[in-house]
Motif scaffolding. Structure first.
Motif, PDB file in Angstrom:
ATOM      1  N   GLU A 104       0.803  -1.227   0.000  1.00 43.82           N
ATOM      2  CA  GLU A 104       0.000   0.000   0.000  1.00 43.82           C
ATOM      3  C   GLU A 104       0.837   1.278   0.000  1.00 43.82           C
ATOM      4  O   GLU A 104       0.367   2.315  -0.469  1.00 43.82           O
ATOM      5  CB  GLU A 104      -0.926   0.015   1.236  1.00 43.82           C
ATOM      6  CG  GLU A 104      -1.929  -1.126   1.225  1.00 43.82           C
ATOM      7  CD  GLU A 104      -2.845  -1.119   2.444  1.00 43.82           C
ATOM      8  OE1 GLU A 104      -2.645  -0.280   3.350  1.00 43.82           O
ATOM      9  OE2 GLU A 104      -3.757  -1.963   2.488  1.00 43.82           O
ATOM     10  N   VAL A 105       2.040   1.200   0.546  1.00 44.97           N
ATOM     11  CA  VAL A 105       2.825   2.435   0.704  1.00 44.97           C
ATOM     12  C   VAL A 105       4.171   2.376  -0.032  1.00 44.97           C
ATOM     13  O   VAL A 105       4.412   3.138  -0.958  1.00 44.97           O
ATOM     14  CB  VAL A 105       3.048   2.758   2.206  1.00 44.97           C
ATOM     15  CG1 VAL A 105       3.829   4.070   2.345  1.00 44.97           C
ATOM     16  CG2 VAL A 105       1.712   2.850   2.942  1.00 44.97           C
ATOM     17  N   THR A 106       5.039   1.443   0.373  1.00 41.33           N
ATOM     18  CA  THR A 106       6.397   1.417  -0.187  1.00 41.33           C
ATOM     19  C   THR A 106       6.375   1.307  -1.710  1.00 41.33           C
ATOM     20  O   THR A 106       7.059   2.052  -2.409  1.00 41.33           O
ATOM     21  CB  THR A 106       7.192   0.240   0.411  1.00 41.33           C
ATOM     22  OG1 THR A 106       7.079   0.285   1.836  1.00 41.33           O
ATOM     23  CG2 THR A 106       8.656   0.321   0.014  1.00 41.33           C
ATOM     24  N   SER A 107       5.559   0.376  -2.224  1.00 42.78           N
ATOM     25  CA  SER A 107       5.553   0.191  -3.680  1.00 42.78           C
ATOM     26  C   SER A 107       4.923   1.394  -4.375  1.00 42.78           C
ATOM     27  O   SER A 107       5.234   1.676  -5.534  1.00 42.78           O
ATOM     28  CB  SER A 107       4.814  -1.101  -4.062  1.00 42.78           C
ATOM     29  OG  SER A 107       3.428  -0.963  -3.837  1.00 42.78           O
ATOM     30  N   LYS A 108       4.057   2.120  -3.691  1.00 45.58           N
ATOM     31  CA  LYS A 108       3.362   3.253  -4.316  1.00 45.58           C
ATOM     32  C   LYS A 108       4.170   4.549  -4.239  1.00 45.58           C
ATOM     33  O   LYS A 108       3.968   5.451  -5.044  1.00 45.58           O
ATOM     34  CB  LYS A 108       1.996   3.465  -3.643  1.00 45.58           C
ATOM     35  CG  LYS A 108       1.057   2.259  -3.716  1.00 45.58           C
ATOM     36  CD  LYS A 108       0.674   1.909  -5.132  1.00 45.58           C
ATOM     37  CE  LYS A 108      -0.401   0.816  -5.190  1.00 45.58           C
ATOM     38  NZ  LYS A 108       0.106  -0.508  -4.777  1.00 45.58           N
ATOM     39  N   LYS A 130      -0.419   9.288  -5.049  1.00 41.77           N
ATOM     40  CA  LYS A 130      -1.497   9.851  -4.225  1.00 41.77           C
ATOM     41  C   LYS A 130      -2.067   8.787  -3.285  1.00 41.77           C
ATOM     42  O   LYS A 130      -2.315   9.049  -2.103  1.00 41.77           O
ATOM     43  CB  LYS A 130      -2.597  10.386  -5.157  1.00 41.77           C
ATOM     44  CG  LYS A 130      -3.515  11.372  -4.465  1.00 41.77           C
ATOM     45  CD  LYS A 130      -4.499  11.994  -5.435  1.00 41.77           C
ATOM     46  CE  LYS A 130      -5.680  12.562  -4.641  1.00 41.77           C
ATOM     47  NZ  LYS A 130      -6.779  12.975  -5.503  1.00 41.77           N
ATOM     48  N   PHE A 131      -2.242   7.588  -3.812  1.00 41.31           N
ATOM     49  CA  PHE A 131      -2.768   6.494  -2.984  1.00 41.31           C
ATOM     50  C   PHE A 131      -1.815   6.198  -1.824  1.00 41.31           C
ATOM     51  O   PHE A 131      -2.227   6.097  -0.666  1.00 41.31           O
ATOM     52  CB  PHE A 131      -2.966   5.247  -3.858  1.00 41.31           C
ATOM     53  CG  PHE A 131      -3.502   4.067  -3.081  1.00 41.31           C
ATOM     54  CD1 PHE A 131      -4.872   3.937  -2.857  1.00 41.31           C
ATOM     55  CD2 PHE A 131      -2.646   3.093  -2.573  1.00 41.31           C
ATOM     56  CE1 PHE A 131      -5.362   2.862  -2.123  1.00 41.31           C
ATOM     57  CE2 PHE A 131      -3.133   2.018  -1.847  1.00 41.31           C
ATOM     58  CZ  PHE A 131      -4.500   1.897  -1.625  1.00 41.31           C
ATOM     59  N   GLY A 132      -0.532   6.075  -2.140  1.00 36.26           N
ATOM     60  CA  GLY A 132       0.452   5.768  -1.104  1.00 36.26           C
ATOM     61  C   GLY A 132       0.546   6.864  -0.052  1.00 36.26           C
ATOM     62  O   GLY A 132       0.638   6.582   1.148  1.00 36.26           O
ATOM     63  N   ALA A 133       0.485   8.122  -0.515  1.00 34.55           N
ATOM     64  CA  ALA A 133       0.565   9.254   0.420  1.00 34.55           C
ATOM     65  C   ALA A 133      -0.646   9.278   1.355  1.00 34.55           C
ATOM     66  O   ALA A 133      -0.543   9.714   2.509  1.00 34.55           O
ATOM     67  CB  ALA A 133       0.656  10.559  -0.360  1.00 34.55           C
ATOM     68  N   ASP A 177       9.131  11.258   2.519  1.00 35.71           N
ATOM     69  CA  ASP A 177       7.719  10.897   2.400  1.00 35.71           C
ATOM     70  C   ASP A 177       7.073  10.515   3.732  1.00 35.71           C
ATOM     71  O   ASP A 177       5.979   9.953   3.737  1.00 35.71           O
ATOM     72  CB  ASP A 177       7.556   9.748   1.390  1.00 35.71           C
ATOM     73  CG  ASP A 177       7.197  10.270  -0.002  1.00 35.71           C
ATOM     74  OD1 ASP A 177       6.638  11.372  -0.091  1.00 35.71           O
ATOM     75  OD2 ASP A 177       7.481   9.555  -0.991  1.00 35.71           O
ATOM     76  N   VAL A 178       7.761  10.776   4.838  1.00 38.21           N
ATOM     77  CA  VAL A 178       7.168  10.460   6.148  1.00 38.21           C
ATOM     78  C   VAL A 178       6.929  11.756   6.916  1.00 38.21           C
ATOM     79  O   VAL A 178       7.850  12.549   7.104  1.00 38.21           O
ATOM     80  CB  VAL A 178       8.099   9.537   6.973  1.00 38.21           C
ATOM     81  CG1 VAL A 178       7.394   9.125   8.267  1.00 38.21           C
ATOM     82  CG2 VAL A 178       8.518   8.314   6.172  1.00 38.21           C
ATOM     83  N   ASP A 179       5.698  11.969   7.323  1.00 35.39           N
ATOM     84  CA  ASP A 179       5.359  13.148   8.127  1.00 35.39           C
ATOM     85  C   ASP A 179       5.546  12.794   9.609  1.00 35.39           C
ATOM     86  O   ASP A 179       4.655  12.248  10.251  1.00 35.39           O
ATOM     87  CB  ASP A 179       3.903  13.556   7.849  1.00 35.39           C
ATOM     88  CG  ASP A 179       3.437  14.661   8.788  1.00 35.39           C
ATOM     89  OD1 ASP A 179       4.286  15.241   9.506  1.00 35.39           O
ATOM     90  OD2 ASP A 179       2.221  14.940   8.817  1.00 35.39           O
ATOM     91  N   TRP A 180       6.727  13.113  10.151  1.00 32.38           N
ATOM     92  CA  TRP A 180       7.046  12.715  11.531  1.00 32.38           C
ATOM     93  C   TRP A 180       6.248  13.494  12.564  1.00 32.38           C
ATOM     94  O   TRP A 180       6.250  13.133  13.739  1.00 32.38           O
ATOM     95  CB  TRP A 180       8.553  12.873  11.794  1.00 32.38           C
ATOM     96  CG  TRP A 180       9.375  11.921  10.971  1.00 32.38           C
ATOM     97  CD1 TRP A 180      10.257  12.245   9.982  1.00 32.38           C
ATOM     98  CD2 TRP A 180       9.380  10.490  11.058  1.00 32.38           C
ATOM     99  NE1 TRP A 180      10.798  11.098   9.443  1.00 32.38           N
ATOM    100  CE2 TRP A 180      10.274  10.016  10.093  1.00 32.38           C
ATOM    101  CE3 TRP A 180       8.694   9.557  11.858  1.00 32.38           C
ATOM    102  CZ2 TRP A 180      10.524   8.653   9.882  1.00 32.38           C
ATOM    103  CZ3 TRP A 180       8.938   8.206  11.661  1.00 32.38           C
ATOM    104  CH2 TRP A 180       9.843   7.765  10.677  1.00 32.38           C
ATOM    105  N   ASN A 181       5.567  14.546  12.116  1.00 36.55           N
ATOM    106  CA  ASN A 181       4.778  15.305  13.084  1.00 36.55           C
ATOM    107  C   ASN A 181       3.356  14.769  13.245  1.00 36.55           C
ATOM    108  O   ASN A 181       2.577  15.293  14.021  1.00 36.55           O
ATOM    109  CB  ASN A 181       4.736  16.782  12.672  1.00 36.55           C
ATOM    110  CG  ASN A 181       6.110  17.400  12.823  1.00 36.55           C
ATOM    111  OD1 ASN A 181       6.825  17.106  13.790  1.00 36.55           O
ATOM    112  ND2 ASN A 181       6.509  18.210  11.856  1.00 36.55           N
ATOM    113  N   ARG A 182       3.038  13.708  12.502  1.00 44.90           N
ATOM    114  CA  ARG A 182       1.667  13.195  12.591  1.00 44.90           C
ATOM    115  C   ARG A 182       1.385  12.557  13.950  1.00 44.90           C
ATOM    116  O   ARG A 182       0.275  12.667  14.467  1.00 44.90           O
ATOM    117  CB  ARG A 182       1.419  12.181  11.468  1.00 44.90           C
ATOM    118  CG  ARG A 182      -0.034  11.733  11.433  1.00 44.90           C
ATOM    119  CD  ARG A 182      -0.359  10.911  10.211  1.00 44.90           C
ATOM    120  NE  ARG A 182      -1.744  10.458  10.274  1.00 44.90           N
ATOM    121  CZ  ARG A 182      -2.775  11.149   9.826  1.00 44.90           C
ATOM    122  NH1 ARG A 182      -2.601  12.326   9.269  1.00 44.90           N
ATOM    123  NH2 ARG A 182      -4.005  10.678   9.945  1.00 44.90           N
TER     124      ARG A 182
END
Lengths: 221, 221
Positions: A104-108, A130-133, A177-182
């Motif tokens: 769902e994420v890495t490949s996208k 967009k899907f992965g994000a 691609d990682v939002d660490w503030n989430r």
């Protein structure tokens, strides 16, 4: 002599590199352009993918099988708990990241943005990106939910499950691609694992055409 | 009380069913239309897929993690060898089937022919079917090559690796997609595993709209 045929941003290779480093096993890293499916590489691994670990004359593939082998053959420091139910949880979370998160994420994100360019397969498909994000948010929330009641992802000790997750997230962090503030708990968890000496090998990676962003190797990101 | 939420032709569910039956653990099978993603099912398994095993109040997902747990919590009869190198080989072959074979063959034949119809997703894509029908030959040859020097797929004793392979092949055999005459060693291996009492649960499966072919449950196929 231990040699790892790998691709720097491959999360499966990173999981093995972390396991080797944590167990203080010295390894020679050999970058493999595995997508070219060179006959010599296919002889080493008929599955045609990385990682391939060479220990003396023995060739090993499949990252989870390799990590479980390293754990059984070199039990210190321990990266799997002893209790069957706790071990189940480690394996479930490894599979969660290597299967569901990967799909769902890495490949996208990673494969669209980096692998396609490196392999000469053209431009990223914006629908996939967009899907992965979107999906990475769900996975960060899931990690945060686990970390509400646990010090590490599979329980109160660091295990292979943390390495599986950190392998994927660190590859994605290389392309910002990682939002660490989430989620504060996820950020704390990543800060803890990122500061381990075993992580240094990953933080030194440089991919031609993709300059390392400033926060990537910064322990105070 | 043990309950398995499953889909009859799912190779991942079949691997768990074989492991449970071999260990003589009684299980209640509950068919799950997992693709409808009913909220109640997603509460049982946030990954949204089968198998889900319920032991007392505990819910477990990920077929390989489940099988390793069953082996560790109920060691008799033994389905994993003791030696780390032999255990590595079992896990490598499980991953070979659940990852590579699944991607190249099971998803291209079984999912195109059966799952698409059952899930209301339309007709098989003939390009995929053709690809899968080509690739299964390569995999049968690979199995035959392994069986030249081994009694079972991962060595001289029956292990989870044989169940992983038999789970995929038996699902494909239900739709007559396995050419058992391609390799005599593979046919002998399948005859051996098919005749085990643990296999009876699989041979009794009936899928509405897909009548069981005569050879499927025949031990002399």
């Amino acid at each position: 002599m231990i040699r790892l045929y790998h691709f720097p941003l491959s999360p499966f290779c990173r999981k093995v590199r972390l396991t080797l480093a944590e167990k203080r096993m010295e390894v020679e890293l050999v970058e493999e352009r595995y997508w070219e499916q060179a006959p010599e590489f296919l002889r080493r691994n008929p599955a045609g993918k990385v990682p391939v670990l060479k220990i003396d004359a023995r060739l090993m593939s499949e990252s989870q099988a390799i990590c479980e082998y390293l754990e059984e053959a070199n039990p210190a420091p321990q990266l799997m708990p002893r209790d069957p139910e706790a071990r189940y949880e480690v394996r479930r979370i490894c599979a969660w990241f290597d299967d569901k998160f990967h799909e769902e994420v890495t490949s996208k994100l990673l494969y669209e943005r980096v692998h396609k360019k490196v392999m000469g397969l053209g431009y990223p498909d914006s629908k996939n990106v967009k899907f992965g994000a979107g999906r990475i948010k769900y996975h960060l929330d899931y990690m945060g939910w686990l970390l509400e009641t646990r010090r590490w992802l599979a329980g109160d000790v660091m295990t292979l499950a943390d390495f599986a997750a950190a392998a994927h997230l660190s590859s994605l962090d290389y392309i910002s691609d990682v939002d660490w503030n989430r989620n504060a708990a996820v950020k704390d968890w990543y800060a803890k694992i990122k500061s381990r000496p075993s992580f240094r090998t990953l933080l030194a990676d440089q991919i031609p055409g993709f300059p390392q962003p400033a926060h990537y190797a910064d322990l105070d990101f």
